[in-house]
Motif scaffolding. Structure first.
Motif, PDB file in Angstrom:
ATOM      1  N   GLY A 131       0.796  -1.362  -0.081  1.00 31.48           N
ATOM      2  CA  GLY A 131       0.203  -0.100  -0.038  1.00 31.48           C
ATOM      3  C   GLY A 131       0.824   1.237   0.013  1.00 31.48           C
ATOM      4  N   ALA A 132       0.049   2.261  -0.026  1.00 29.49           N
ATOM      5  CA  ALA A 132       0.757   3.439  -0.075  1.00 29.49           C
ATOM      6  C   ALA A 132       1.426   3.838   1.138  1.00 29.49           C
ATOM      7  CB  ALA A 132      -0.084   4.975  -0.352  1.00 29.49           C
ATOM      8  N   LYS A 133       2.619   4.473   1.305  1.00 33.22           N
ATOM      9  CA  LYS A 133       3.388   4.844   2.361  1.00 33.22           C
ATOM     10  C   LYS A 133       3.807   6.281   2.669  1.00 33.22           C
ATOM     11  CE  LYS A 133       3.168   0.374   3.804  1.00 33.22           C
ATOM     12  NZ  LYS A 133       2.305   0.301   4.878  1.00 33.22           N
ATOM     13  N   ASN A 134       3.849   6.638   3.931  1.00 31.47           N
ATOM     14  CA  ASN A 134       4.235   8.163   4.274  1.00 31.47           C
ATOM     15  C   ASN A 134       5.449   7.986   5.187  1.00 31.47           C
ATOM     16  OD1 ASN A 134       2.585   9.796   2.309  1.00 31.47           O
ATOM     17  ND2 ASN A 134       0.923   8.973   3.545  1.00 31.47           N
ATOM     18  N   ILE A 135       6.491   8.789   4.908  1.00 35.60           N
ATOM     19  CA  ILE A 135       7.644   8.795   5.706  1.00 35.60           C
ATOM     20  C   ILE A 135       7.768  10.129   6.124  1.00 35.60           C
ATOM     21  CG2 ILE A 135      10.014   8.199   6.090  1.00 35.60           C
ATOM     22  CD1 ILE A 135       9.736   5.996   3.592  1.00 35.60           C
ATOM     23  N   LEU A 136       8.178  10.345   7.331  1.00 36.99           N
ATOM     24  CA  LEU A 136       8.347  11.771   7.949  1.00 36.99           C
ATOM     25  C   LEU A 136       9.969  11.795   8.130  1.00 36.99           C
ATOM     26  CD1 LEU A 136       7.615  14.562   8.984  1.00 36.99           C
ATOM     27  CD2 LEU A 136       7.252  13.597  11.269  1.00 36.99           C
ATOM     28  N   LEU A 137      10.395  12.659   7.436  1.00 36.39           N
ATOM     29  CA  LEU A 137      12.150  12.805   7.365  1.00 36.39           C
ATOM     30  C   LEU A 137      12.363  14.111   8.076  1.00 36.39           C
ATOM     31  CD1 LEU A 137      14.952  12.020   6.553  1.00 36.39           C
ATOM     32  CD2 LEU A 137      14.364  13.066   4.163  1.00 36.39           C
ATOM     33  N   VAL A 138      13.097  14.158   9.066  1.00 38.87           N
ATOM     34  CA  VAL A 138      13.643  15.391   9.827  1.00 38.87           C
ATOM     35  C   VAL A 138      14.911  15.641   9.753  1.00 38.87           C
ATOM     36  CG1 VAL A 138      13.522  16.594  11.900  1.00 38.87           C
ATOM     37  CG2 VAL A 138      11.366  15.149  11.241  1.00 38.87           C
ATOM     38  N   LEU A 168      -1.050  18.595   0.355  1.00 44.06           N
ATOM     39  CA  LEU A 168      -1.183  17.760   1.621  1.00 44.06           C
ATOM     40  C   LEU A 168      -2.432  16.822   1.451  1.00 44.06           C
ATOM     41  CD1 LEU A 168       0.123  20.410   4.110  1.00 44.06           C
ATOM     42  CD2 LEU A 168       1.311  18.577   3.113  1.00 44.06           C
ATOM     43  N   ARG A 169      -3.410  17.243   1.283  1.00 43.57           N
ATOM     44  CA  ARG A 169      -4.707  16.175   1.090  1.00 43.57           C
ATOM     45  C   ARG A 169      -4.203  14.979  -0.050  1.00 43.57           C
ATOM     46  NH1 ARG A 169      -7.529  20.853   2.085  1.00 43.57           N
ATOM     47  NH2 ARG A 169      -7.886  21.221  -0.094  1.00 43.57           N
ATOM     48  N   ALA A 170      -3.560  15.528  -1.039  1.00 43.69           N
ATOM     49  CA  ALA A 170      -3.298  14.581  -2.112  1.00 43.69           C
ATOM     50  C   ALA A 170      -2.307  13.591  -1.495  1.00 43.69           C
ATOM     51  CB  ALA A 170      -2.807  15.142  -3.051  1.00 43.69           C
ATOM     52  N   VAL A 171      -1.310  14.089  -0.723  1.00 45.51           N
ATOM     53  CA  VAL A 171      -0.499  13.000  -0.030  1.00 45.51           C
ATOM     54  C   VAL A 171      -1.302  11.828   0.819  1.00 45.51           C
ATOM     55  CG1 VAL A 171       1.252  12.738   1.533  1.00 45.51           C
ATOM     56  CG2 VAL A 171       1.471  14.708  -0.159  1.00 45.51           C
ATOM     57  N   ARG A 172      -2.261  12.740   1.532  1.00 48.14           N
ATOM     58  CA  ARG A 172      -3.007  11.693   2.354  1.00 48.14           C
ATOM     59  C   ARG A 172      -3.813  10.557   1.513  1.00 48.14           C
ATOM     60  NH1 ARG A 172      -7.735  13.963   6.331  1.00 48.14           N
ATOM     61  NH2 ARG A 172      -8.347  11.847   7.297  1.00 48.14           N
ATOM     62  N   HIS A 173      -4.324  11.033   0.310  1.00 48.63           N
ATOM     63  CA  HIS A 173      -5.373  10.259  -0.409  1.00 48.63           C
ATOM     64  C   HIS A 173      -4.591   9.288  -1.336  1.00 48.63           C
ATOM     65  CE1 HIS A 173      -8.771  11.627   2.124  1.00 48.63           C
ATOM     66  NE2 HIS A 173      -8.638  12.821   1.822  1.00 48.63           N
ATOM     67  N   ASP A 174      -3.158   9.522  -1.642  1.00 58.49           N
ATOM     68  CA  ASP A 174      -2.494   8.818  -2.535  1.00 58.49           C
ATOM     69  C   ASP A 174      -2.971   9.325  -3.791  1.00 58.49           C
ATOM     70  OD1 ASP A 174      -0.620   7.202  -3.736  1.00 58.49           O
ATOM     71  OD2 ASP A 174      -1.762   5.513  -3.564  1.00 58.49           O
ATOM     72  N   THR A 175      -3.205  10.694  -3.982  1.00 49.64           N
ATOM     73  CA  THR A 175      -3.510  11.224  -5.348  1.00 49.64           C
ATOM     74  C   THR A 175      -2.470  12.378  -5.950  1.00 49.64           C
ATOM     75  OG1 THR A 175      -4.995  12.782  -4.243  1.00 49.64           O
ATOM     76  CG2 THR A 175      -5.904  10.738  -5.097  1.00 49.64           C
ATOM     77  N   VAL A 176      -1.112  12.275  -5.352  1.00 48.83           N
ATOM     78  CA  VAL A 176      -0.289  13.136  -5.674  1.00 48.83           C
ATOM     79  C   VAL A 176       0.037  13.287  -7.209  1.00 48.83           C
ATOM     80  CG1 VAL A 176       2.145  14.203  -5.229  1.00 48.83           C
ATOM     81  CG2 VAL A 176       0.746  12.863  -3.447  1.00 48.83           C
ATOM     82  N   ALA A 177       0.050  12.032  -7.972  1.00 50.35           N
ATOM     83  CA  ALA A 177       0.103  12.226  -9.384  1.00 50.35           C
ATOM     84  C   ALA A 177      -0.786  13.146 -10.219  1.00 50.35           C
ATOM     85  CB  ALA A 177       0.222  10.775  -9.889  1.00 50.35           C
ATOM     86  N   ALA A 178      -1.837  13.047  -9.761  1.00 52.82           N
ATOM     87  CA  ALA A 178      -3.040  13.942 -10.539  1.00 52.82           C
ATOM     88  C   ALA A 178      -2.682  15.458  -9.684  1.00 52.82           C
ATOM     89  CB  ALA A 178      -4.285  13.513  -9.821  1.00 52.82           C
ATOM     90  N   PHE A 179      -2.246  15.485  -8.589  1.00 56.05           N
ATOM     91  CA  PHE A 179      -1.959  17.004  -8.266  1.00 56.05           C
ATOM     92  C   PHE A 179      -0.911  17.420  -9.231  1.00 56.05           C
ATOM     93  CE2 PHE A 179       0.640  20.218  -6.235  1.00 56.05           C
ATOM     94  CZ  PHE A 179      -0.445  21.062  -5.450  1.00 56.05           C
ATOM     95  N   VAL A 180       0.275  16.841  -9.345  1.00 56.95           N
ATOM     96  CA  VAL A 180       1.180  17.491 -10.210  1.00 56.95           C
ATOM     97  C   VAL A 180       0.977  17.453 -11.628  1.00 56.95           C
ATOM     98  CG1 VAL A 180       3.500  16.318 -11.237  1.00 56.95           C
ATOM     99  CG2 VAL A 180       2.840  16.044  -8.731  1.00 56.95           C
ATOM    100  N   GLN A 181      -0.168  16.678 -12.116  1.00 60.60           N
ATOM    101  CA  GLN A 181      -0.267  16.990 -13.428  1.00 60.60           C
ATOM    102  C   GLN A 181      -1.345  18.317 -13.435  1.00 60.60           C
ATOM    103  OE1 GLN A 181      -2.966  13.670 -15.106  1.00 60.60           O
ATOM    104  NE2 GLN A 181      -2.737  14.364 -17.288  1.00 60.60           N
ATOM    105  N   GLU A 182      -2.067  18.492 -12.464  1.00 59.03           N
ATOM    106  CA  GLU A 182      -2.635  19.719 -12.760  1.00 59.03           C
ATOM    107  C   GLU A 182      -1.946  21.037 -12.338  1.00 59.03           C
ATOM    108  OE1 GLU A 182      -5.948  19.325  -9.778  1.00 59.03           O
ATOM    109  OE2 GLU A 182      -6.608  17.693 -11.057  1.00 59.03           O
TER     110      GLU A 182
END
Length: 401
Positions: free
Chosen positions: A78-85, A372-386
């Motif tokens: 599944g989609a994964k999110n990593i917090l890098l500091v 940030l909502r696109a990151v949460r919902h795994d729709t970043v590719a669509a955001f980048v396209q727009e």
């Protein structure tokens, strides 16, 4: 001063390496921006021994705390999110500043694990930081800059406790802001990168804007001296007479360990006046340049590889979220450099506002919140396209000495 690149004997132009596909552990290094970085590939052709050698050097710690998802039955699917500091543990500063976060990056891996998106949150972003009790100095909560969360979480603590509580409060702040529950987390110590560059000898990169150091310079007699006085919060105070600062001029340069660390710390005297946006970009360029040097030199050197793995392990602290690092490594082994996209919040433009009790703060725009909502919902590719202009343009190829 930085060392100029040696030009090609045939053409006189700076030497630029051909693109090539790196080993899987190096691609993972790049894919998360440096966090669980050495891991996957030290698989180096599938070597379980080297993969174990790399992962055994990494400091493991529960960083996410109450901000983490349940660790029961966690899988890499599944989609994964990593917090890098990224933290800058500068010497001769008080404990509060030693744990102040300089870089905050959300690394988003889509469900198909074929790409990586890096979203940097400006450290001056105005956010609501929740109330938090670290057992030493409780914080009542309130509006502040996002990098203050790490400092408030770690106040009154030291060592591993300061890191874990600082990271936990930052992760809780990010969760409240974005609705994202990180699947893993990592702290990268930029001071520790000096040890990596020491093992490699130097790091070569393209300086995209002339940068003046506020930390390192020399006096009239050529002796090392600080060129500026620095405020307690790390910002610029005033120039010290008679001291000439280091200047990293636009162009290809090979930096020694001291210069490399100094360059990635700068935010005040950048030619384009892009402050934290510029520093974030330079740190990302630096990490890629280190990756290139590791791939072309460190991995192929029997004398350098042991010290390199040790130095990298000391540079980071990782919370794997209950998923073994080896699983992270192999699951993401297909992410290559061309499959990594860096996205700029606020489109890379300043959106500042004076806030009483806080000072000048960066306000995340409605479109940034959409990202940030696109990151949460795994729709970043669509955001980048727009929003293609929000994608940071790739820099020149990493030079070599």
């Amino acid at each position: 001063m930085p060392h100029a690149i040696v030009p090609s004997r045939r053409t006189g132009a700076p030497v630029v390496p051909a693109r090539r596909r790196g080993p899987r552990w190096a691609r993972w290094f790049l894919g998360v921006g440096a966090a669980l970085m050495t891991l996957s590939g030290v698989a180096l052709g599938g070597s379980q021994f080297l993969l174990h050698a790399a992962t055994s050097k990494v400091t493991r710690q529960n960083l996410l705390g109450s901000a983490a998802a349940s660790r029961q039955h966690r899988t890499i699917t599944g989609a994964k999110n990593i917090l890098l500091v990224g933290v800058d543990t500068r010497p001769h500063q008080d404990a509060d500043q030693l744990t102040r976060s300089d870089s905050i990056i959300l690394v988003h891996i889509p469900a198909d694990h074929t790409r990586a998106y890096l979203v940097s949150l400006p450290r001056d972003s105005l956010v609501d930081i929740p109330a938090y009790d670290n057992g030493a100095t409780p914080y009542r909560g309130g509006k502040n800059k996002i990098n203050a969360a790490f400092a408030f979480g770690s106040r009154g603590l030291s060592g591993a406790a300061a890191l874990s509580h600082g990271f936990e409060l930052l992760a809780l702040t990010v969760r409240d802001l974005t609705g994202i529950t990180p699947d893993a987390g990592a702290i990268v110590d930029f001071q520790g990168f000096r040890q990596i560059v020491q093992v490699l000898g130097s790091v070569c990169l393209y300086v995209d804007e002339t940068t003046t150091s506020i930390h390192i310079g020399h006096d009239r007699n050529g002796r090392p001296a600080a060129p500026y006085k620095i405020n307690p919060d790390g910002t610029l105070h005033n120039k010290i007479p008679g001291v000439t600062p280091n200047i990293y001029r636009q162009g290809n340069h090979c930096l020694n360990p001291t210069e490399a660390l100094d360059f990635v710390r700068q935010r005040d005297l950048l030619a384009d006046n892009d402050y934290d946006y510029g520093r974030q970009r330079h740190q990302q360029q630096f990490l890629k340049a280190v990756l290139h040097r590791v791939m072309t030199d460190g991995l192929n050197s029997p004398t350098k590889l042991p010290g390199l793995l040790t130095a990298v392990g000391r540079t980071m602290t990782v919370d794997d979220g209950g998923i073994p690092l080896e699983d992270w490594a192999f699951a993401l082994r297909g992410i290559g450099p061309d499959a990594i996209t860096t996205i700029r919040t606020n489109g890379g433009s300043f959106n500042s506002r004076a806030v009483p009790g806080v000072g000048s703060a960066e306000i995340l725009s409605p479109t940034s919140m959409e990202l940030l909502r696109a990151v949460r919902h795994d729709t970043v590719a669509a955001f980048v396209q727009e929003h293609p202009s929000w994608v940071a343009p790739p820099g020149p190829d990493t030079p070599t000495d």
